[in-house]
Design an enzyme around this catalytic site. Structure first.
Site, PDB file in Angstrom:
ATOM      1  N   GLY A 195       0.826  -1.207   0.000  1.00 16.24           N
ATOM      2  CA  GLY A 195       0.000   0.000   0.000  1.00 16.24           C
ATOM      3  C   GLY A 195       0.854   1.249   0.000  1.00 16.24           C
ATOM      4  O   GLY A 195       2.066   1.193   0.234  1.00 16.24           O
ATOM      5  N   PRO A 197       2.391   4.877   1.233  1.00 17.12           N
ATOM      6  CA  PRO A 197       2.851   5.283   2.564  1.00 17.12           C
ATOM      7  C   PRO A 197       1.723   5.892   3.381  1.00 17.12           C
ATOM      8  O   PRO A 197       0.924   6.690   2.874  1.00 17.12           O
ATOM      9  CB  PRO A 197       3.935   6.329   2.250  1.00 17.12           C
ATOM     10  CG  PRO A 197       4.402   6.007   0.874  1.00 17.12           C
ATOM     11  CD  PRO A 197       3.209   5.473   0.154  1.00 17.12           C
ATOM     12  N   GLY A 198       1.640   5.487   4.652  1.00 18.08           N
ATOM     13  CA  GLY A 198       0.645   6.059   5.549  1.00 18.08           C
ATOM     14  C   GLY A 198      -0.694   5.365   5.549  1.00 18.08           C
ATOM     15  O   GLY A 198      -1.628   5.848   6.196  1.00 18.08           O
ATOM     16  N   GLY A 200      -1.328   2.417   6.835  1.00 10.02           N
ATOM     17  CA  GLY A 200      -1.530   1.621   8.049  1.00 10.02           C
ATOM     18  C   GLY A 200      -1.010   0.210   7.979  1.00 10.02           C
ATOM     19  O   GLY A 200      -1.536  -0.682   8.649  1.00 10.02           O
ATOM     20  N   LYS A 201       0.037  -0.038   7.203  1.00  7.54           N
ATOM     21  CA  LYS A 201       0.566  -1.404   7.060  1.00  7.54           C
ATOM     22  C   LYS A 201       1.149  -1.905   8.376  1.00  7.54           C
ATOM     23  O   LYS A 201       0.821  -3.009   8.835  1.00  7.54           O
ATOM     24  CB  LYS A 201       1.624  -1.430   5.945  1.00  7.54           C
ATOM     25  CG  LYS A 201       1.092  -1.040   4.577  1.00  7.54           C
ATOM     26  CD  LYS A 201       2.134  -1.158   3.501  1.00  7.54           C
ATOM     27  CE  LYS A 201       3.221  -0.110   3.626  1.00  7.54           C
ATOM     28  NZ  LYS A 201       2.739   1.270   3.405  1.00  7.54           N
ATOM     29  N   HIS A 417      -5.597  36.243 -11.656  1.00  9.43           N
ATOM     30  CA  HIS A 417      -5.065  34.896 -11.916  1.00  9.43           C
ATOM     31  C   HIS A 417      -5.944  33.843 -11.231  1.00  9.43           C
ATOM     32  O   HIS A 417      -6.389  32.873 -11.863  1.00  9.43           O
ATOM     33  CB  HIS A 417      -3.624  34.816 -11.398  1.00  9.43           C
ATOM     34  CG  HIS A 417      -2.971  33.491 -11.643  1.00  9.43           C
ATOM     35  ND1 HIS A 417      -2.058  33.286 -12.657  1.00  9.43           N
ATOM     36  CD2 HIS A 417      -3.089  32.287 -11.025  1.00  9.43           C
ATOM     37  CE1 HIS A 417      -1.655  32.030 -12.644  1.00  9.43           C
ATOM     38  NE2 HIS A 417      -2.262  31.404 -11.647  1.00  9.43           N
ATOM     39  N   GLU A 418      -6.226  34.035  -9.953  1.00  8.25           N
ATOM     40  CA  GLU A 418      -7.056  33.063  -9.227  1.00  8.25           C
ATOM     41  C   GLU A 418      -8.504  33.121  -9.711  1.00  8.25           C
ATOM     42  O   GLU A 418      -9.192  32.091  -9.743  1.00  8.25           O
ATOM     43  CB  GLU A 418      -6.985  33.333  -7.718  1.00  8.25           C
ATOM     44  CG  GLU A 418      -5.595  33.178  -7.114  1.00  8.25           C
ATOM     45  CD  GLU A 418      -4.972  31.817  -7.372  1.00  8.25           C
ATOM     46  OE1 GLU A 418      -5.718  30.820  -7.486  1.00  8.25           O
ATOM     47  OE2 GLU A 418      -3.733  31.749  -7.474  1.00  8.25           O
ATOM     48  N   ASP A 493       1.283  25.837 -12.257  1.00 10.71           N
ATOM     49  CA  ASP A 493       0.167  25.463 -13.126  1.00 10.71           C
ATOM     50  C   ASP A 493       0.674  24.829 -14.417  1.00 10.71           C
ATOM     51  O   ASP A 493       0.126  23.823 -14.890  1.00 10.71           O
ATOM     52  CB  ASP A 493      -0.683  26.696 -13.473  1.00 10.71           C
ATOM     53  CG  ASP A 493      -1.268  27.366 -12.243  1.00 10.71           C
ATOM     54  OD1 ASP A 493      -1.533  26.640 -11.256  1.00 10.71           O
ATOM     55  OD2 ASP A 493      -1.451  28.590 -12.256  1.00 10.71           O
TER      56      ASP A 493
END
Length: 599
Positions: A195, A197-198, A200-201, A417-418, A493
């Site tokens: 899985g 990373p992170g 829950g292995k 721009h936004e 972008d």
């Protein structure tokens, strides 16, 4: 060694303290006034002296009024030679070598010897400790869990229902092995947790041990490898020997790709330490005796580089996939990480889950922790809805940089721009709804337009990708149309748009001419577990065609963004003006300003 060193230090301090006490005791008391011998003789003649203590050549005179004086006589003479009558004055001779001075001399004599002996003892013990360390160099450094209080159970692992269902068989085998053996069933010797990373292995592996109530030997793949050949193999042997003595148990190897990469690359020579360690792991997994009840679990996020011998039946023949959690699973994970946190009644974990698509369990735990930190900073007792939303934005977008003050010109450019990004996202049907637009700097970005999906998506179409490309280029197109020039604000972008367009061509087979073709599987990078000779799997003509397809996608997206903005110029100005005024627009406020999203 630390305990022995402390004992030596304490002993030395004690001896020095004893010497100080003896010296103080020998010199303690008020020192009598020193007078001449002639005055002592005069006082004796005048019948003023009651007693004289003689210690060598030193005289301690006690007068009848209780006053004490000190004087000295000539060496080798007696008081009678000075006319002092022993019948009138009590003379008390003393031995100059009294008990205090004797003990003081003894301590001062033996103190250097004791210090020298202690020093050599310390050196010998240190050398012996080095020898012991050398002998234990090949011992396993695995840490044992599962026997302590507060074990991890399946209830502590949320959002991986399918994985827990598969591993429930492992728990039952460890608890009731006879149930399977009576039917001739053989439980897999190895379980590989795969899985991102992170996800829950490691936590899931500990939960298996906690549910079964057996010891859990935890070691990382990198802990086997040392600079000396054979040390890793020795540690593997020692690890499995310990496991056999503690059976039934679980051996968990985290990041097994550190030692389990494909063999035969030739990068490490004929005695590559990783290959030696991997060979020993393969031998040990094959060498399990029947009925030992030892299960090997391993975790990796790179199953593609593992050696095929590890994945064959009889070794890691069962794979458990741990995907990134969906919306429901994210809410369950947030609930687990918020159990011991005081939440305000307005907190809706499902709402937080909707705002976190694509995040792993570790990211969600970090969000819950950040929300608690925000609450502590404000000196409040309960975590509120606003704290969670601020934590989500910090993790997803980066921390706000309100100290970065823009000039009026740059603020206007950033606002348009936004506004360009937000307008394209709102008007194109395949873009996600706008959740937030802001010209407040976050992380490395000057502003941010945050769009969130209505539901989790696992499949994406060409139309969706083309609209996403148009949205990515909307900011630069808006700058060009309004100001007649472009700035460096579209750097990230452009990177996102070009990477997405390249993936559409080379990985997803979505090109108009190169349809259903995949390129770039072997890029020729030198990587353990891959041969050096592999290179690009297509010709220069195809590479040129890929570049043309990417340019075509980018141009189409730019034209679509330009057409959309020109058709909605008034809305663009409205969004930009509002951003200049308020700096931030939330999703509902944004829709109220320019209307609901067209379908």
């Amino acid at each position: 060694m630390k305990k022995i060193s402390k004992n030596i230090i304490y002993l030395t301090i004690g001896l020095l303290a004893l010497v100080a006490v003896l010296v103080f005791a020998s010199t303690n008391g008020a020192k009598p006034a020193e007078v001449s011998l002639s005055k002592v003789i005069e006082q004796t003649s005048a019948d003023q002296v009651e007693k004289i203590e003689v210690t060598g050549d030193k005289l301690l005179v006690t007068l009848k009024d209780g006053t004490k004086e000190q004087s000295f006589k000539e060496k080798g003479t007696s008081l009678s030679q000075y006319g002092i009558d022993y019948k009138k004055v009590k003379v008390d001779p003393k031995n100059p070598d009294d008990a205090t001075s004797k003990w003081l001399d003894i301590v001062l004599a033996f103190l250097p010897i004791a210090i020298i002996i202690g020093f050599f003892y310390f050196i010998m013990r240190q050398a012996q400790g080095s020898n012991n360390q050398a002998l234990s160099f090949g011992k396993s450094r695995a840490r044992v869990f599962g026997l302590e209080k507060g074990k991890v159970k399946f209830r502590d692992v949320a959002g991986v229902m399918e994985a827990k269902a598969e591993l429930q068989e492992v728990v039952e085998f460890l608890k009731y092995p006879a149930k399977f053996e009576s039917l001739g069933a053989r439980i897999p010797k190895g379980v590989l947790l795969v899985g991102a990373p992170g996800t829950g292995k490691t936590l899931l592996a500990r939960a298996v041990a906690g549910e079964a109530g057996v010891p859990f030997f935890n070691i990382s793949g990198s802990e086997f490898v040392e600079m000396f050949v054979g040390v890793g193999a020795s540690r593997v042997r020692d690890l499995f020997n310990k496991a056999k003595k503690n059976a039934p148990c679980i051996v968990f190897i985290d990041e097994i790709d550190a030692v389990g990469r494909q063999r035969g690359t030739g990068l490490g020579g004929g005695h590559d330490e990783r290959e030696q360690t991997l060979n020993q792991i393969l031998v040990e997994m094959d060498g399990f005796e029947q009925g030992t009840n030892i299960i090997v679990m391993a975790a990796t996020n790179r199953p593609d580089v593992l050696d095929p011998a590890l994945l064959r039946p009889g070794r890691f023949d069962r794979r458990v996939m741990l995907d990134l959690p969906d919306m429901k699973s994210r809410a369950e994970i947030l609930k687990v990480h918020s159990e011991k946190k005081p939440l305000d009644k307005d907190v809706d974990l499902m709402e937080v889950s909707r705002k976190t698509p694509g995040l792993s369990g570790a990211d969600l735990a970090n969000i819950a922790n950040e929300a608690a930190i925000f609450t502590a900073r404000s000196d409040r007792k309960k975590i509120t809805r606003a704290d969670f939303h601020e934590a989500v934005e910090k993790i997803a977008l980066g921390p706000e940089r309100k100290s970065r003050i823009l000039s009026d010109k740059e603020k206007k450019i950033t606002a348009y721009h936004e506004a360009g990004h937000a307008l394209i996202s709102h008007m194109l049907p395949n873009c996600h709804p706008v959740h937030k637009v802001s010209i407040v700097s976050r992380g490395m970005a000057g502003g941010v337009t945050w769009s969130l999906p209505v539901e989790d998506k696992h499949l994406h179409s060409v139309a969706e990708f083309k609209d996403e490309l148009a949205m990515a280029l909307g900011g630069r197109v808006a700058e060009k149309l309004i100001f007649g020039d472009i700035t460096t604000g579209a750097e990230s972008d452009l990177k996102h748009a070009n990477n997405l367009a390249r993936k559409m061509i080379t990985e997803y087979g979505m090109g108009s001419k190169l349809t259903n073709l995949v390129f770039g599987e072997n890029e020729g990078s030198v990587f353990l577990g891959r041969t050096i000779a592999e290179g690009r799997s297509y010709s220069e003509e195809v590479a040129s065609e890929i570049d043309q397809e990417i340019s075509r996608f980018i141009k189409e997206a730019s034209d679509k963004a330009e057409k959309t903005i020109k058709a909605n110029r008034a809305k663009l100005n409205l969004i930009a003006d509002k951003l200049i005024e308020k700096e931030t627009l939330e999703g509902k406020e944004f829709e109220k300003l320019i209307g609901t999203k067209p379908r």
